[in-house]
Structure formats: structure tokens, C-alpha cells
Design a protein around this motif. Sequence first.
Motif, mmCIF file in Angstrom:
data_model
loop_
_atom_site.group_PDB
_atom_site.id
_atom_site.type_symbol
_atom_site.label_atom_id
_atom_site.label_comp_id
_atom_site.label_asym_id
_atom_site.label_seq_id
_atom_site.Cartn_x
_atom_site.Cartn_y
_atom_site.Cartn_z
ATOM 1 N N ARG A 127 0.545 -1.836 0.109
ATOM 2 C CA ARG A 127 -0.031 0.164 -0.197
ATOM 3 C C ARG A 127 0.860 1.390 -0.259
ATOM 4 O O ARG A 127 0.599 2.293 -0.909
ATOM 5 N N ASP A 138 5.803 8.195 11.192
ATOM 6 C CA ASP A 138 4.671 7.328 11.250
ATOM 7 C C ASP A 138 3.878 8.274 10.297
ATOM 8 O O ASP A 138 2.173 8.974 11.046
ATOM 9 N N HIS A 139 4.373 8.762 9.147
ATOM 10 C CA HIS A 139 3.359 9.408 8.637
ATOM 11 C C HIS A 139 4.223 8.911 6.918
ATOM 12 O O HIS A 139 4.791 10.123 6.316
ATOM 13 N N LEU A 142 0.832 6.631 0.786
ATOM 14 C CA LEU A 142 0.452 5.489 0.244
ATOM 15 C C LEU A 142 -0.031 6.064 -0.993
ATOM 16 O O LEU A 142 0.103 6.955 -1.193
ATOM 17 N N GLU A 146 -3.348 9.825 1.224
ATOM 18 C CA GLU A 146 -2.923 9.566 2.431
ATOM 19 C C GLU A 146 -1.552 9.146 2.705
ATOM 20 O O GLU A 146 -0.887 8.696 2.447
ATOM 21 N N ALA A 147 -1.683 8.922 4.209
ATOM 22 C CA ALA A 147 -0.091 8.291 5.191
ATOM 23 C C ALA A 147 -0.853 8.084 6.474
ATOM 24 O O ALA A 147 -1.918 8.175 6.761
ATOM 25 N N ALA A 148 0.430 6.866 6.410
ATOM 26 C CA ALA A 148 -0.130 6.162 7.740
ATOM 27 C C ALA A 148 1.352 5.729 8.629
ATOM 28 O O ALA A 148 1.841 6.280 7.791
ATOM 29 N N ALA A 149 0.962 5.494 10.277
ATOM 30 C CA ALA A 149 2.132 5.227 10.499
ATOM 31 C C ALA A 149 2.092 3.557 10.269
ATOM 32 O O ALA A 149 2.139 3.021 10.301
ATOM 33 N N PHE A 150 3.876 4.060 9.944
ATOM 34 C CA PHE A 150 4.637 2.469 10.331
ATOM 35 C C PHE A 150 5.450 2.386 11.313
ATOM 36 O O PHE A 150 6.317 1.664 11.098
ATOM 37 N N PHE A 155 0.018 -4.265 10.833
ATOM 38 C CA PHE A 155 -0.895 -3.403 10.739
ATOM 39 C C PHE A 155 -2.136 -4.495 10.638
ATOM 40 O O PHE A 155 -2.075 -5.708 11.192
#
Length: 266
Positions: A127, A138-139, A142, A146-150, A155
Motif C-alpha cells: 500500500r 508515523d507519516h 500511501l 493519504e499517509a499511514a503510521a509505520f 498492521f
Amino acid sequence: MENWRKSLAASVDERDGPLDASDDLLHGYACVGEWTLVRQTKHSIEIALEYPPESSIARVVRVVRADPDSPAIDFSVKIEARRSTRRPLGLHPNLALPSMAGAMQIHTGAFRFGVVHPGGPEPGVSRAAPGAVFERLDHVPLRAGEAAAFDRLPFAHDTEEIIQLCGVDGSVTLTNEESQVTCRLTWDASVLPSLLLWISNRGRTYSPWNGRNLCLGVEPVASAFELGCRPSLAQNPINARGIPTAVALEPGRPVEMAYRFEIVTP
């Protein structure tokens, strides 16, 4: 993405010497060669691997030592060259992820920038936005925009991701809130200036993973992801920003990489 395509297609500089069959192996010859026991003590073991005679690498020596005074293991890898060359180098520690979503927290040290794998390690599943550059774990951008926390794993969704943190300080701490264990990995970032995070989050449904693999590769590297010698030796979007993706090797001057895994108590 065009810069990555050029790196993948680049020819090897003659100053790095010719590549042989062992250079094209996924993760290198050290993963498939037959190692020899050199010595063993109560707390340590030393093994060695002779490379094929046509390789620019002559020998690799690995030492694993349990610290008798603390919950820690020290490792070293020494690389001896047959001729002057450069090669991407890396370590491949893997940790099992907890079953509860978000129960593993990653505390990275400082890093200059991060990059998402340019191809996506699992087409149709990964993704993260291929080749995207980011500044915070944390940003992470994707594909969907959007962006997601890694920084918290695993997950809740099934996926397969690889990101590279570049210009690191040589330390990462991982807290498993499910088992209440915190461990720290430290290494010499002057040799291995990046940290590759391989997130295998049940995203590979074929054998041998079968949709069950849940692990985190925490991999100090001097490389362009796991893409091999050619893109790592060529100009690429990582070394163009001043972060080396290969290590210079000289006969008679072995390169040694030391790292340490330890349990951190509160």
C-alpha cells in the motif's frame, strides 16, 4: 520512478570490477554458501565462508558472542576483498511480530529521510506509495494518496512493505507490548548508513509464507533496498542525496561490521 528505472538498467563501472554469478544472488552468496566452523567457545562461535575464485570478495568471517554479563548478543562480520571493488552490504535480523495489531512500537534514532520501495515488494498488495520520500515513520505516503503510521506493527490489514530509513544514527529500539519486552539493535552507521524495514504482514499468500508470515526485518544496510549490485553501485535516488549505497573494499584491508542486540530493562 524514472530515476529508479535508470539505476536498475545501469551498467557496472569498470572500477568496481566485473560482477560474477554470486553477485546476482538474492541477498548474496553468504546466504547460500557452505560456512565452515573456525572455533567455538562457551559463549561464542566463529564461522567463515570462502567465496568463489572469480568473485571480488575473497572471504567472510562471522562471530556471534553471547554477553555473559547481560542479556545481549554481539555480532561481527568481516569481509576480505580479492581485488579493489565496491559492493552493497547489509545485515538481515528478523523479529517475530506480536499477534495483536499495533503491539510492536518502533523507536528509531535520528534519520535524514525515508524512501518507500520503488516497485512495491508485493504487487497488488503493498500500500505504500512506490519511491515516495518521507521524513517521519508515523507519516509514510500511501498509493491512495493519504499517509499511514509505520511505527506500530503489525498492521490490522494484510500487506507486504519495504521502506528504507537513510542517514541513520545506528540505533533502533523495539517494544513488544504484548510480551512486555524491549530490545535494542545498535551498529556502526559509518559503515551501514541506512536501516531497511521489511514488514511481512501476512501479505504473501503463496508458499512458503501461505498468508501466515508475521515478521519484521530490521536490517542495517549500505545498499539500495534489496535490489542488488547494479542499482546500488549506480547513481540512484538514495546516493544522489549523499547516503552511500555501497562500501569500498580493498585487498589487505578487511571491512568489519559490528552490531549488538540487547534486552533493555525499564
